[in-house]
Design a protein around this motif. Structure first.
Motif, mmCIF file in Angstrom:
data_model
loop_
_atom_site.group_PDB
_atom_site.id
_atom_site.type_symbol
_atom_site.label_atom_id
_atom_site.label_comp_id
_atom_site.label_asym_id
_atom_site.label_seq_id
_atom_site.Cartn_x
_atom_site.Cartn_y
_atom_site.Cartn_z
ATOM 1 N N GLN A 57 -6.590 25.114 15.633
ATOM 2 C CA GLN A 57 -5.655 24.818 15.345
ATOM 3 C C GLN A 57 -5.468 23.092 14.890
ATOM 4 O O GLN A 57 -7.105 22.697 14.521
ATOM 5 C CB GLN A 57 -4.536 24.113 17.043
ATOM 6 N N VAL A 58 -5.107 22.468 14.291
ATOM 7 C CA VAL A 58 -5.093 21.187 13.610
ATOM 8 C C VAL A 58 -3.913 19.965 13.516
ATOM 9 O O VAL A 58 -2.885 20.718 14.142
ATOM 10 C CB VAL A 58 -4.909 21.452 11.753
ATOM 11 N N THR A 59 -4.516 18.680 13.382
ATOM 12 C CA THR A 59 -3.269 17.806 13.341
ATOM 13 C C THR A 59 -3.888 16.510 12.563
ATOM 14 O O THR A 59 -5.165 15.927 11.737
ATOM 15 C CB THR A 59 -3.937 16.999 14.874
ATOM 16 N N LEU A 60 -2.888 16.516 11.525
ATOM 17 C CA LEU A 60 -2.816 15.861 10.096
ATOM 18 C C LEU A 60 -2.053 14.099 10.179
ATOM 19 O O LEU A 60 -1.016 14.434 11.156
ATOM 20 C CB LEU A 60 -2.241 16.504 9.168
ATOM 21 N N SER A 61 -2.177 13.348 9.815
ATOM 22 C CA SER A 61 -1.996 12.307 9.712
ATOM 23 C C SER A 61 -1.064 11.323 8.859
ATOM 24 O O SER A 61 -2.050 12.438 7.780
ATOM 25 C CB SER A 61 -2.549 11.347 10.458
ATOM 26 N N CYS A 62 -0.225 10.833 8.993
ATOM 27 C CA CYS A 62 0.662 10.244 7.528
ATOM 28 C C CYS A 62 0.865 8.724 8.045
ATOM 29 O O CYS A 62 1.302 8.662 9.191
ATOM 30 C CB CYS A 62 1.811 11.929 7.625
ATOM 31 N N ASN B 15 5.177 2.717 15.450
ATOM 32 C CA ASN B 15 4.411 2.300 13.832
ATOM 33 C C ASN B 15 4.974 2.975 12.857
ATOM 34 O O ASN B 15 4.514 2.737 11.495
ATOM 35 C CB ASN B 15 3.298 1.405 13.638
ATOM 36 N N SER B 16 6.196 3.707 12.824
ATOM 37 C CA SER B 16 6.584 4.942 12.119
ATOM 38 C C SER B 16 5.352 5.452 11.226
ATOM 39 O O SER B 16 5.526 7.172 10.451
ATOM 40 C CB SER B 16 7.407 4.327 10.703
ATOM 41 N N ARG B 17 4.729 5.701 12.538
ATOM 42 C CA ARG B 17 2.944 7.022 11.477
ATOM 43 C C ARG B 17 3.857 7.686 12.199
ATOM 44 O O ARG B 17 4.377 8.197 13.150
ATOM 45 C CB ARG B 17 1.982 6.303 12.240
ATOM 46 N N SER B 18 3.379 8.977 11.196
ATOM 47 C CA SER B 18 3.268 10.587 12.088
ATOM 48 C C SER B 18 2.549 11.406 11.863
ATOM 49 O O SER B 18 0.992 10.722 11.225
ATOM 50 C CB SER B 18 4.503 11.258 11.343
ATOM 51 N N GLU B 19 2.683 12.131 13.074
ATOM 52 C CA GLU B 19 1.580 13.345 12.795
ATOM 53 C C GLU B 19 2.070 14.364 13.201
ATOM 54 O O GLU B 19 3.193 14.581 13.049
ATOM 55 C CB GLU B 19 0.410 13.366 13.888
ATOM 56 N N MET B 20 1.789 15.594 12.083
ATOM 57 C CA MET B 20 1.423 17.276 12.323
ATOM 58 C C MET B 20 0.765 17.703 12.773
ATOM 59 O O MET B 20 -0.473 17.499 12.454
ATOM 60 C CB MET B 20 2.049 17.327 11.001
ATOM 61 N N ASN B 21 0.841 18.683 13.908
ATOM 62 C CA ASN B 21 0.266 19.993 14.416
ATOM 63 C C ASN B 21 0.548 21.048 13.855
ATOM 64 O O ASN B 21 1.835 21.529 13.940
ATOM 65 C CB ASN B 21 0.293 19.870 15.621
ATOM 66 N N GLY C 53 2.824 10.765 -0.040
ATOM 67 C CA GLY C 53 1.429 10.483 -0.026
ATOM 68 C C GLY C 53 0.148 11.870 -1.000
ATOM 69 O O GLY C 53 0.818 12.314 -1.579
ATOM 70 N N PRO C 54 -1.698 11.955 -0.934
ATOM 71 C CA PRO C 54 -1.927 12.013 -1.720
ATOM 72 C C PRO C 54 -1.893 14.109 -0.895
ATOM 73 O O PRO C 54 -2.452 14.954 -2.093
ATOM 74 C CB PRO C 54 -2.905 11.958 -1.576
ATOM 75 N N GLY C 55 -1.582 14.030 0.043
ATOM 76 C CA GLY C 55 -1.535 14.925 0.778
ATOM 77 C C GLY C 55 -2.891 15.516 1.433
ATOM 78 O O GLY C 55 -3.986 15.345 1.692
ATOM 79 N N THR C 56 -2.567 16.117 2.468
ATOM 80 C CA THR C 56 -4.336 17.029 2.969
ATOM 81 C C THR C 56 -4.424 18.788 2.647
ATOM 82 O O THR C 56 -3.317 19.168 3.257
ATOM 83 C CB THR C 56 -4.167 16.606 4.618
ATOM 84 N N ALA D 51 0.538 -1.507 -0.007
ATOM 85 C CA ALA D 51 0.177 -0.034 -0.140
ATOM 86 C C ALA D 51 0.862 1.250 -0.049
ATOM 87 O O ALA D 51 2.216 1.036 0.373
ATOM 88 C CB ALA D 51 -1.277 -0.216 1.512
ATOM 89 N N GLY D 52 0.474 1.885 -0.467
ATOM 90 C CA GLY D 52 1.230 3.765 -0.727
ATOM 91 C C GLY D 52 1.102 4.730 0.601
ATOM 92 O O GLY D 52 0.524 4.310 1.538
ATOM 93 N N VAL D 53 1.687 5.216 0.527
ATOM 94 C CA VAL D 53 1.566 6.495 1.473
ATOM 95 C C VAL D 53 0.247 7.099 1.785
ATOM 96 O O VAL D 53 -0.594 7.145 0.477
ATOM 97 C CB VAL D 53 2.589 7.222 1.190
ATOM 98 N N THR D 54 -0.131 6.682 2.945
ATOM 99 C CA THR D 54 -1.965 7.720 3.144
ATOM 100 C C THR D 54 -1.527 8.935 4.283
ATOM 101 O O THR D 54 -0.934 8.789 5.085
ATOM 102 C CB THR D 54 -2.925 6.246 4.168
ATOM 103 N N GLN D 55 -2.947 9.644 3.701
ATOM 104 C CA GLN D 55 -2.355 10.826 4.546
ATOM 105 C C GLN D 55 -4.415 11.543 4.974
ATOM 106 O O GLN D 55 -5.074 11.021 4.350
ATOM 107 C CB GLN D 55 -2.619 12.309 3.974
ATOM 108 N N THR D 56 -4.383 11.530 6.679
ATOM 109 C CA THR D 56 -5.667 11.553 6.424
ATOM 110 C C THR D 56 -6.215 13.088 7.649
ATOM 111 O O THR D 56 -4.834 12.918 8.641
ATOM 112 C CB THR D 56 -6.842 11.002 7.018
ATOM 113 N N PRO D 57 -6.807 14.189 7.405
ATOM 114 C CA PRO D 57 -7.910 13.670 6.571
ATOM 115 C C PRO D 57 -7.355 14.373 5.223
ATOM 116 O O PRO D 57 -6.316 14.909 4.999
ATOM 117 C CB PRO D 57 -8.478 14.672 7.166
#
Lengths: 109, 117
Positions: B18-23, B71-77, B109-112, B2-8
């Protein structure tokens, strides 16, 4: 600081013509130079890269040349096709990848 | 794989929020980098995480922060959002390890797409 200048910002060519995009980088220690293609609404994808131990690399219709002395590298696309229309980004590495501002290539049928 | 996924994929916020993005990176990739993409500015590097540690940081204010999980998942705030934070935020993963890490292809990833009103 670390930066890369990319020219031109837009490029329009007729199908079948060649397209050349040039980049100049700042860090003489850089040794990896990738090119990414981003189609409209899609994610950037690597199309070709070159390491500093070679001066040119080809992959079918695309080629990249590197002049380390002048700190220039270029992307060459021959026999352009409408599906080549996209934004192209050059990049170079320091301890991270630094991207150029992009070139919007339009290939007209 | 599976490729890189980003939400939302899309977010609309107002100034001051404030906002939190996930990868989620490709399985086996340990490095995650974040970029801000705006028209005319290309891809501007925010930060890179490897094995839960920030390995590099770009020239963004402290309102931008991130983290990486085991698990290598990352978040950006992004805190205290400003109008100028409206952009496409891309994450990219790569294998990331060893001396060859700087030659590793980055998979995006596809981007947020964040819009700040």
């Amino acid at each position: 600081g670390e930066n890369v200048e990319q020219h031109p910002s837009t490029l329009s060519v007729q199908e079948g013509d060649s397209a050349v995009i040039k980049c100049t980088y700042s860090d003489s220690a850089s040794n990896y130079f990738p090119w990414y293609k981003q189609e409209l609404g899609k994610r950037p994808q690597l199309i070709i890269d070159i390491r500093s131990n070679v001066g040119e690399k080809k992959d079918q219709r695309i080629a990249v040349t590197l002049n380390k002395t002048a700190k220039h590298f270029s992307l060459h696309i021959t026999e352009t096709q409408p599906e080549d229309s996209a934004v192209y980004f050059c990049a170079f590495n320091t301890d991270k990848l630094i991207f150029g501002t992009g070139t919007r290539l339009q290939v007209f049928p | 794989k599976a490729g890189v996924t980003q939400t939302p994929r899309y977010l609309i916020k107002t100034r001051g929020q404030q906002v939190t993005l996930s990868c989620s990176p490709i399985s086996g990739h340990r490095s995650v980098s974040w970029y801000q993409q705006t028209p005319g500015q290309g891809l501007q590097f925010l930060f890179e995480y490897f094995s839960e540690t920030q390995r590099n940081k770009g020239n963004f204010p402290g309102r931008f922060s991130g983290r990486q999980f085991s698990n290598s998942r990352s978040e950006m705030n992004v805190s205290t959002l400003e109008l100028g934070d409206s952009a496409l935020y891309l994450c990219a993963s790569s294998l990331g390890g060893g001396l060859s890490r700087l030659y590793n292809e980055q998979f995006f990833g596809p981007g947020t797409r964040l819009t700040v009103l």
